[in-house]
Design a protein around this motif. Structure first.
Motif, PDB file in Angstrom:
ATOM      1  N   LEU A  36       1.377  -1.509  -0.195  1.00  0.00           N
ATOM      2  CA  LEU A  36       0.285   0.456  -0.130  1.00  0.00           C
ATOM      3  C   LEU A  36       0.804   1.308  -0.471  1.00  0.00           C
ATOM      4  O   LEU A  36       0.295   2.250  -0.761  1.00  0.00           O
ATOM      5  N   THR A  37       1.751   1.160   0.705  1.00  0.00           N
ATOM      6  CA  THR A  37       2.778   2.764   0.381  1.00  0.00           C
ATOM      7  C   THR A  37       3.782   2.451  -0.427  1.00  0.00           C
ATOM      8  O   THR A  37       3.213   4.200  -1.154  1.00  0.00           O
ATOM      9  N   GLY A  40       1.278   3.964  -3.106  1.00  0.00           N
ATOM     10  CA  GLY A  40       0.651   4.582  -2.977  1.00  0.00           C
ATOM     11  C   GLY A  40       1.341   6.146  -3.391  1.00  0.00           C
ATOM     12  O   GLY A  40       1.032   7.335  -4.249  1.00  0.00           O
ATOM     13  N   GLY A 261      -5.094   8.499   9.909  1.00  0.00           N
ATOM     14  CA  GLY A 261      -5.104   8.970   8.251  1.00  0.00           C
ATOM     15  C   GLY A 261      -4.897  10.700   7.954  1.00  0.00           C
ATOM     16  O   GLY A 261      -4.651  11.089   7.190  1.00  0.00           O
ATOM     17  N   ALA A 283       1.549  11.019  -0.507  1.00  0.00           N
ATOM     18  CA  ALA A 283       0.379  10.311  -0.908  1.00  0.00           C
ATOM     19  C   ALA A 283       0.804   8.247  -0.267  1.00  0.00           C
ATOM     20  O   ALA A 283       0.677   7.908   1.036  1.00  0.00           O
ATOM     21  N   PHE A 287      -0.857   6.218   3.052  1.00  0.00           N
ATOM     22  CA  PHE A 287      -1.313   5.168   2.175  1.00  0.00           C
ATOM     23  C   PHE A 287      -0.031   4.092   4.517  1.00  0.00           C
ATOM     24  O   PHE A 287      -0.898   3.629   4.254  1.00  0.00           O
ATOM     25  N   CYS A 288       1.203   4.563   3.998  1.00  0.00           N
ATOM     26  CA  CYS A 288       1.623   3.663   5.104  1.00  0.00           C
ATOM     27  C   CYS A 288       0.954   3.652   6.681  1.00  0.00           C
ATOM     28  O   CYS A 288       1.024   2.747   7.154  1.00  0.00           O
ATOM     29  N   ALA A 291      -2.095   1.962   6.408  1.00  0.00           N
ATOM     30  CA  ALA A 291      -2.069   0.442   6.535  1.00  0.00           C
ATOM     31  C   ALA A 291      -2.020   0.125   7.429  1.00  0.00           C
ATOM     32  O   ALA A 291      -1.716  -1.795   7.902  1.00  0.00           O
TER      33      ALA A 291
END
Length: 575
Positions: A36-37, A40, A261, A283, A287-288, A291
């Motif tokens: 996910l990181t 992003g 977030g 981003a 995202f990190c 997640a």
């Protein structure tokens, strides 16, 4: 927590599987967060690079694309093997726990276990041990994963922004520590209640199934069903409360993750304006942060059921920590004169202040002697078996085997000397051969067929009697057939002493006479104590002993007793 320590220490026996499960869990979590990181950053960077022709030419799509695919593959494969490994470890742990618990239960013997209902022990063996899967599968692995992954993610975020790292650490602390702690407090009493109510429902259902015939006869089915339904409704209410707590903690976890977030986004926008980080990195960081909450998401549910797990562990330890009423020496001697028995002035009762089951009881049995013990229900006949087998010890007097107290023999030696047919006969679901070989695992088919012939069971079991399936608890056999199969098993065991409790109960007079005659012929050299209410074939025994209220009121050779007109033996024959 104290009740759980023995089970936590048992994890060391499977430390390889446990460690592998934790490692795969870490790989899976890190891959999911990395996926996910990186995604992003990749999507944002690709969008910005596409704004200009030069950006399109200079942007490296291949390396981050390969990284996304790599993380996706590691996440998928890691998740699969993590599930396989952690469940394999859990099943191995539960299997070992069941064997461990059964060994402790078996060692307690009937004297200690008479305080527990069989359905309650079954519930501890099944449901309570199943509840302990929460300890490894839902507490240990996710907690270690959350600690390691959470620390690594905060460290990663600190390279870009101390503020975002600190905020994320506080959010993880709230979601991974305070929220599980709150869930544990909220579910404490309900979890304990759930263990009790599961046990209560199992007891009610087992009593309903086992007592169905008597309940039908006496019209008690409706009341029994009503009690089971009441227990079921109480269990449903506790499950509903636990479900509501689970839903609330899940919502709180989602809220904390979402707020974290948003906070990361707000802090990151400021950093972009200050040109501390690039827009694609914003981003990536957001995202990190989103997640990383996957690592702490399972913890509230796990700790919500902590009290249930602890209560189940406490119920197991309640049984395991009991000490047997009778103990056996580690090493004993072999009997010098197998088959020689003696009861010397024995006094025994099952409960303090209860009437004596045996009072000043004395009896000597010579090797190879056949003795018929008569008496009405409650006269103390079955207590002789309990004392010989050392399920109980006498309150006074001594029980001897080959001139030595039975307490001087180690358990394997004592068990090898005596073959017992108890009341009632316990048969196991399986074939006739399976049940017979409990007495002698090395017995040949010819020996099994021979002993079935001795109890007149061959014709009743069809063309292949050894393969005949007896059903659960011998349900496919009549009462008399179950008794004769139990008798065959007792005869098969190569022990010098036979103790038979009502071996011909449920048989008609003709079959009873034939079975007793065959039995006596097959054990001419073995000591035999036959406990009975009936005088059938009494003249075939060497001696008759008549009990009443736990004491010998008359004994002697059958011919001698019949010769005395006023003997109790003749009074019983006249009934």
């Amino acid at each position: 927590m104290k009740a759980l320590w023995p089970f936590i220490r048992m994890l060391n026996m499977h430390r390889g599987w446990v460690a592998l499960g934790v490692l795969l869990s870490l790989v899976t979590l890190l891959s999911a967060i990395g996926l996910l990181t990186l995604s992003g950053w990749f999507i944002s960077a690709s969008a910005l690079a596409g704004l200009t022709a030069l950006g399109i030419k200079q942007f490296n799509y291949f390396t981050p694309g390969a990284g996304v695919r790599g993380f996706a593959i590691f996440r998928t494969v890691g998740r699969y093997f993590e599930r396989v490994t952690t469940h394999e470890a859990t099943f191995r742990i539960l299997a070992r726990l069941r064997a461990w618990f059964y060994r402790h239960v078996e060692a307690l013997g009937p004297a200690r276990l008479q305080g527990y209902r069989s359905a309650d022990l079954l519930n501890r063996l099944v449901a309570d041990i199943d509840a302990l899967d929460n300890l490894y599968l839902r507490v240990l692995v996710p907690t270690l994963g959350a600690l390691v992954v959470g620390g690594l993610v905060v460290l990663f975020l600190s390279f870009y922004s101390a503020e975002i790292a600190i905020m994320t650490a506080l959010a993880l602390l709230l979601a991974g520590v305070f929220l599980p702690w709150g869930a544990q407090l909220a579910g404490r009493s309900t979890g304990r209640s759930q263990v009790v109510r599961i046990s209560r429902l199992r007891v009610q259902l087992l009593a309903l199934v086992q007592g169905q015939a008597d309940l039908q006869i006496y019209g008690g089915v409706g009341q029994a069903v009503e009690q089971a339904q009441k227990a079921e409704a109480e269990l449903y209410r506790t499950q509903l409360r636990m479900a509501l707590i689970s839903g609330l903690t899940s919502a709180m976890m989602t809220l904390i993750g979402g707020m974290a977030g948003i906070a990361a986004l707000v802090l990151g926008i400021g950093l972009v304006h200050e040109e501390v980080i690039a827009p694609p990195q914003l981003a990536m960081l957001v995202f990190c942060v989103l997640a990383v909450f996957e690592a702490v998401a399972p913890l509230p549910l796990a700790f919500q059921y902590w009290s249930k797990t602890a209560a189940a562990a406490g119920r197991l330890m309640d049984v395991v920590e009991q000490q047997p009423v009778t103990g056996f020496p580690a090493v004993g001697e072999l009997p010098a004169v197998p088959g020689q028995l003696a009861f010397d002035d024995v006094c025994f009762r099952y409960v303090q202040d209860a009437p004596w089951a045996l009072e000043s009881f004395s009896m000597q049995v010579s090797p190879g002697e056949h003795v018929l013990i008569l008496g009405h229900t409650g006269s103390g006949k079955s207590s002789l078996i309990n004392l010989l087998a050392r399920f109980h010890d006498p309150d006074a007097g001594a029980v001897s085997l080959s001139g030595r107290p039975v307490g001087a023999y180690d358990e394997p030696t004592l068990r090898a000397q005596i073959s017992v047919l108890s009341q009632p006969v316990q048969l196991f679901s399986g074939s006739v051969a399976d049940n017979l070989r409990l007495a002698d695992p090395l017995a040949t088919d010819e020996q099994l067929l021979a002993v079935l012939g001795q109890v007149l069971l061959l014709e009743a079991l069809g063309d292949d009697p050894l393969a005949y399936r007896v059903g659960e608890s011998g349900g496919r056999l009549s009462g008399g057939q179950r008794k004769r199969l139990g008798l065959a098993r007792a005869l098969l065991k190569p022990a010098p002493t036979l103790v038979l409790d009502e071996p011909t109960e449920g048989l008609d007079a003709v079959t009873e006479a034939a079975v007793v005659k065959s039995m006596l012929a097959s054990c001419r050299t073995r000591t035999l104590l036959m406990i009975s209410h009936h005088l059938q074939m009494a003249e075939s025994f060497d001696r008759v002993v008549i009990l009443d209220s736990g004491a010998v009121i008359e004994q002697g050779r059958p011919a001698e007793l019949m010769a005395r007109a006023d003997s109790r033996f003749n009074q019983l024959r006249a009934l």
